[in-house]
Design a protein around this motif. Sequence first.
Motif, PDB file in Angstrom:
ATOM      1  N   SER A 234     -37.297   0.372  47.005  1.00  0.00           N
ATOM      2  CA  SER A 234     -35.977  -0.146  47.405  1.00  0.00           C
ATOM      3  C   SER A 234     -36.127  -1.356  48.318  1.00  0.00           C
ATOM      4  O   SER A 234     -35.473  -2.391  48.123  1.00  0.00           O
ATOM      5  N   LEU A 235     -36.969  -1.218  49.322  1.00  0.00           N
ATOM      6  CA  LEU A 235     -37.128  -2.278  50.311  1.00  0.00           C
ATOM      7  C   LEU A 235     -37.686  -3.552  49.687  1.00  0.00           C
ATOM      8  O   LEU A 235     -37.228  -4.658  49.995  1.00  0.00           O
ATOM      9  N   GLN A 236     -38.671  -3.407  48.802  1.00  0.00           N
ATOM     10  CA  GLN A 236     -39.259  -4.591  48.181  1.00  0.00           C
ATOM     11  C   GLN A 236     -38.295  -5.288  47.224  1.00  0.00           C
ATOM     12  O   GLN A 236     -38.477  -6.458  46.897  1.00  0.00           O
ATOM     13  N   HIS A 237     -37.242  -4.573  46.804  1.00  0.00           N
ATOM     14  CA  HIS A 237     -36.195  -5.202  46.003  1.00  0.00           C
ATOM     15  C   HIS A 237     -35.079  -5.772  46.888  1.00  0.00           C
ATOM     16  O   HIS A 237     -34.056  -6.240  46.368  1.00  0.00           O
ATOM     17  N   GLY A 238     -35.264  -5.721  48.201  1.00  0.00           N
ATOM     18  CA  GLY A 238     -34.263  -6.271  49.113  1.00  0.00           C
ATOM     19  C   GLY A 238     -33.062  -5.377  49.335  1.00  0.00           C
ATOM     20  O   GLY A 238     -32.024  -5.817  49.829  1.00  0.00           O
ATOM     21  N   LEU A 239     -33.191  -4.104  48.973  1.00  0.00           N
ATOM     22  CA  LEU A 239     -32.102  -3.147  49.146  1.00  0.00           C
ATOM     23  C   LEU A 239     -32.178  -2.504  50.527  1.00  0.00           C
ATOM     24  O   LEU A 239     -33.187  -2.613  51.233  1.00  0.00           O
ATOM     25  N   VAL A 240     -31.108  -1.817  50.902  1.00  0.00           N
ATOM     26  CA  VAL A 240     -31.059  -1.059  52.151  1.00  0.00           C
ATOM     27  C   VAL A 240     -30.967   0.422  51.783  1.00  0.00           C
ATOM     28  O   VAL A 240     -29.887   0.923  51.459  1.00  0.00           O
ATOM     29  N   PRO A 241     -32.098   1.135  51.747  1.00  0.00           N
ATOM     30  CA  PRO A 241     -32.072   2.536  51.316  1.00  0.00           C
ATOM     31  C   PRO A 241     -31.545   3.476  52.402  1.00  0.00           C
ATOM     32  O   PRO A 241     -31.755   3.252  53.593  1.00  0.00           O
ATOM     33  N   LEU A 242     -30.872   4.531  51.937  1.00  0.00           N
ATOM     34  CA  LEU A 242     -30.289   5.538  52.829  1.00  0.00           C
ATOM     35  C   LEU A 242     -30.871   6.913  52.487  1.00  0.00           C
ATOM     36  O   LEU A 242     -30.162   7.791  52.002  1.00  0.00           O
ATOM     37  N   PRO A 243     -32.175   7.120  52.718  1.00  0.00           N
ATOM     38  CA  PRO A 243     -32.748   8.430  52.384  1.00  0.00           C
ATOM     39  C   PRO A 243     -32.106   9.519  53.237  1.00  0.00           C
ATOM     40  O   PRO A 243     -31.879   9.335  54.433  1.00  0.00           O
ATOM     41  N   LYS A 244     -31.814  10.630  52.599  1.00  0.00           N
ATOM     42  CA  LYS A 244     -31.124  11.722  53.283  1.00  0.00           C
ATOM     43  C   LYS A 244     -31.993  12.973  53.294  1.00  0.00           C
ATOM     44  O   LYS A 244     -32.561  13.349  52.274  1.00  0.00           O
ATOM     45  N   SER A 245     -32.128  13.571  54.471  1.00  0.00           N
ATOM     46  CA  SER A 245     -32.740  14.890  54.560  1.00  0.00           C
ATOM     47  C   SER A 245     -32.245  15.555  55.829  1.00  0.00           C
ATOM     48  O   SER A 245     -31.998  14.889  56.836  1.00  0.00           O
ATOM     49  N   SER A 246     -32.098  16.866  55.781  1.00  0.00           N
ATOM     50  CA  SER A 246     -31.744  17.602  56.991  1.00  0.00           C
ATOM     51  C   SER A 246     -32.964  18.355  57.532  1.00  0.00           C
ATOM     52  O   SER A 246     -32.837  19.158  58.446  1.00  0.00           O
ATOM     53  N   ARG A 247     -34.156  18.063  56.954  1.00  0.00           N
ATOM     54  CA  ARG A 247     -35.396  18.670  57.445  1.00  0.00           C
ATOM     55  C   ARG A 247     -36.136  17.675  58.320  1.00  0.00           C
ATOM     56  O   ARG A 247     -36.389  16.538  57.913  1.00  0.00           O
ATOM     57  N   LYS A 248     -36.496  18.103  59.509  1.00  0.00           N
ATOM     58  CA  LYS A 248     -37.040  17.182  60.511  1.00  0.00           C
ATOM     59  C   LYS A 248     -38.249  16.419  60.000  1.00  0.00           C
ATOM     60  O   LYS A 248     -38.331  15.191  60.148  1.00  0.00           O
ATOM     61  N   GLU A 249     -39.202  17.118  59.365  1.00  0.00           N
ATOM     62  CA  GLU A 249     -40.427  16.439  58.951  1.00  0.00           C
ATOM     63  C   GLU A 249     -40.149  15.377  57.886  1.00  0.00           C
ATOM     64  O   GLU A 249     -40.781  14.325  57.852  1.00  0.00           O
ATOM     65  N   ARG A 250     -39.155  15.636  57.029  1.00  0.00           N
ATOM     66  CA  ARG A 250     -38.840  14.653  55.990  1.00  0.00           C
ATOM     67  C   ARG A 250     -38.051  13.477  56.553  1.00  0.00           C
ATOM     68  O   ARG A 250     -38.224  12.346  56.092  1.00  0.00           O
ATOM     69  N   VAL A 251     -37.162  13.758  57.491  1.00  0.00           N
ATOM     70  CA  VAL A 251     -36.450  12.666  58.171  1.00  0.00           C
ATOM     71  C   VAL A 251     -37.462  11.666  58.717  1.00  0.00           C
ATOM     72  O   VAL A 251     -37.296  10.450  58.604  1.00  0.00           O
ATOM     73  N   ILE A 252     -38.540  12.180  59.290  1.00  0.00           N
ATOM     74  CA  ILE A 252     -39.563  11.322  59.897  1.00  0.00           C
ATOM     75  C   ILE A 252     -40.463  10.690  58.838  1.00  0.00           C
ATOM     76  O   ILE A 252     -40.731   9.483  58.855  1.00  0.00           O
ATOM     77  N   ASP A 253     -40.927  11.496  57.869  1.00  0.00           N
ATOM     78  CA  ASP A 253     -41.928  11.015  56.899  1.00  0.00           C
ATOM     79  C   ASP A 253     -41.368  10.033  55.868  1.00  0.00           C
ATOM     80  O   ASP A 253     -42.064   9.117  55.433  1.00  0.00           O
ATOM     81  N   ASN A 254     -40.128  10.220  55.451  1.00  0.00           N
ATOM     82  CA  ASN A 254     -39.573   9.416  54.356  1.00  0.00           C
ATOM     83  C   ASN A 254     -39.645   7.915  54.612  1.00  0.00           C
ATOM     84  O   ASN A 254     -39.702   7.122  53.673  1.00  0.00           O
ATOM     85  N   VAL A 255     -39.614   7.524  55.882  1.00  0.00           N
ATOM     86  CA  VAL A 255     -39.523   6.091  56.206  1.00  0.00           C
ATOM     87  C   VAL A 255     -40.839   5.518  56.741  1.00  0.00           C
ATOM     88  O   VAL A 255     -40.872   4.405  57.246  1.00  0.00           O
ATOM     89  N   LYS A 256     -41.930   6.266  56.597  1.00  0.00           N
ATOM     90  CA  LYS A 256     -43.242   5.732  56.997  1.00  0.00           C
ATOM     91  C   LYS A 256     -43.805   4.931  55.825  1.00  0.00           C
ATOM     92  O   LYS A 256     -44.628   5.418  55.049  1.00  0.00           O
ATOM     93  N   VAL A 257     -43.335   3.704  55.703  1.00  0.00           N
ATOM     94  CA  VAL A 257     -43.647   2.900  54.516  1.00  0.00           C
ATOM     95  C   VAL A 257     -44.307   1.569  54.881  1.00  0.00           C
ATOM     96  O   VAL A 257     -44.338   0.643  54.068  1.00  0.00           O
ATOM     97  N   ASP A 258     -44.843   1.476  56.094  1.00  0.00           N
ATOM     98  CA  ASP A 258     -45.387   0.192  56.540  1.00  0.00           C
ATOM     99  C   ASP A 258     -46.888   0.053  56.313  1.00  0.00           C
ATOM    100  O   ASP A 258     -47.472  -0.971  56.638  1.00  0.00           O
ATOM    101  N   LYS A 259     -47.522   1.064  55.709  1.00  0.00           N
ATOM    102  CA  LYS A 259     -48.983   1.026  55.546  1.00  0.00           C
ATOM    103  C   LYS A 259     -49.419   0.636  54.132  1.00  0.00           C
ATOM    104  O   LYS A 259     -50.596   0.626  53.828  1.00  0.00           O
ATOM    105  N   PHE A 260     -48.472   0.357  53.260  1.00  0.00           N
ATOM    106  CA  PHE A 260     -48.840  -0.014  51.887  1.00  0.00           C
ATOM    107  C   PHE A 260     -47.795  -0.967  51.328  1.00  0.00           C
ATOM    108  O   PHE A 260     -46.670  -1.042  51.822  1.00  0.00           O
ATOM    109  N   GLU A 261     -48.190  -1.701  50.311  1.00  0.00           N
ATOM    110  CA  GLU A 261     -47.289  -2.600  49.609  1.00  0.00           C
ATOM    111  C   GLU A 261     -47.490  -2.391  48.115  1.00  0.00           C
ATOM    112  O   GLU A 261     -48.622  -2.413  47.625  1.00  0.00           O
TER     113      GLU A 261
END
Length: 287
Positions: A234-261
């Motif tokens: 999503s980000l590489q296409h210039g979109l603004v993603p809205l990932p949804k989770s009510s689980r704490k670990e997923r809320v945190i993990d879903n957006v750890k996207v800065d280590k790869f391209e």
Amino acid sequence: MASNSFTLASKVKLPSGHLMPQMQLGLYMMSGREVLSAVPWALAAGYRGFDSAQMYHNEAEAGKAIRTFLESSNNPGLKREDLFYTSKLASNGTSYSSVHRSIKQSVEACGLGYIDLFLLHSPYGGPEARLTSWKAVEDAIEEGEIKSGGVSNYGVRHIEELMASGPRIKPSVNQIEVHPFNTQIEIREACAKHGIVVEAYAPLARAERMRDPTILALAKQYACTPAQLMVRWSLQHGLVPLPKSSRKERVIDNVKVDKFEISQDDMAKLDDLDEDLVTDWDPTDAP
């Protein structure tokens, strides 16, 4: 594009001139109780944007969770203006006064003083209702109740209709379902033509395709989760993603996207997964 170019601090500039976080927490299908837990987890993890709506019936809890965090000892110095809160009109109205009143009720419900982005949730109701509702959004912006306005689930025809009406304030955002299995290229191109930012709801396809062979293979290749792969797409296409989770670990993990391209070739492989998958509703063809 540097591989670490997307973090929770990344922002996009809207046509209104305001800055919006490029990754936000979606609050769809969350109970009030879940919102009161998930929002503080997200704030502590670095999220600065939250996407609610009248139809979600959690505007009050979203606002309360944000206010409580700002007033708490856990707050790392954030102020209201550092956060970005979105809500949406439940249904377009042909009565200007009913829409105007509904926007005020959303501002009051969240208790945040103003709403950063207010969207028309769908194009239902027909042309007159759409344009009347947009006029109420314009007036609420001019009155200071909302900072930016936009639309959601608008198809190409609805975007062109609104722009052809000569709006005093043009929409900053169109929020639609976008993910590799529903790439929405025509709507994205129409938005790009008018400078409208596209927000991607259900960027994880509501977990319906997490076991897809291409997703699994690329997630393994990039040493990331399927969710992280799809958010990064999503980000590489210039979109603004809205990932949804009510689980704490997923809320945190879903957006750890800065280590790869994702490479251009692999982006193309993901684009090729398009099957027009609708995971919830699709009003983009509404009359």
